[in-house]
Design an enzyme around this catalytic site. Sequence first.
Site: not given
Length: 238
Positions: A82, A152, A158, A194
Amino acid sequence: MNKSASEANELLQKVAQANVAGVNVAVFPPFPYLAAASKILEGSSIKYGAQNAYFELQGAFTGEVSMSILYSLGCSYCIIGHSERRNYFGETDSIIAKKISAACQSSITPILCVGEDIGSRRAGREKGVVARQLIAALDSFGANEELIVAYEPVWAIGSGTTATPAQANEMCSFISGQLHELGIKGDRVLYGGSVVPQNAGDLLEKKGINGLLLGSASLGDGFLQIIEIAKDEYKNRI
């Protein structure tokens, strides 16, 4: 790293009661809540996994959790690479490759996260960055192993700024092509960054996107709303 034990149990119970027919749903609680997830989700089709793990299977590594421990807790998945692990904890492509290998050795399906930063996107190097991450992480990956990849983009995590459905679809389709070239059966490519109920449908209607990896949207009723959106979208694909 959110929610008290009681808050986590309340959310898990809501998720366990949800009708998820037609879609695959998994949750990824912090380590201390995995045992509770095992009990609460027992009998449901919802699976669970961990947000991270160490690459050694056992030993004197105080504070770490191994893939073999996750397997003993009934985990099906582990998120690996991640962007927050890469950025905040210095995880390199080499470390991520070791974690992928450890997951496979422990019968845990890895969810490999890849994505470019805003500088690479603006310079038009996003596909090169993602291709390098894939090749490095999957250097010794077996062709018959199970794999999920999550795209991602770092600039969308975020931030409240998501990739457009077209951008996400283009990259997810590119990832599928790269996996095919590597001889890996990774037909599940997710998008994360998001995602909220308001944009989930637009993302899921794109054929290159096979699912979503949720962040803050998974912390409340938005999670249940997105499950319903996914059910509607995949029903329409059949």
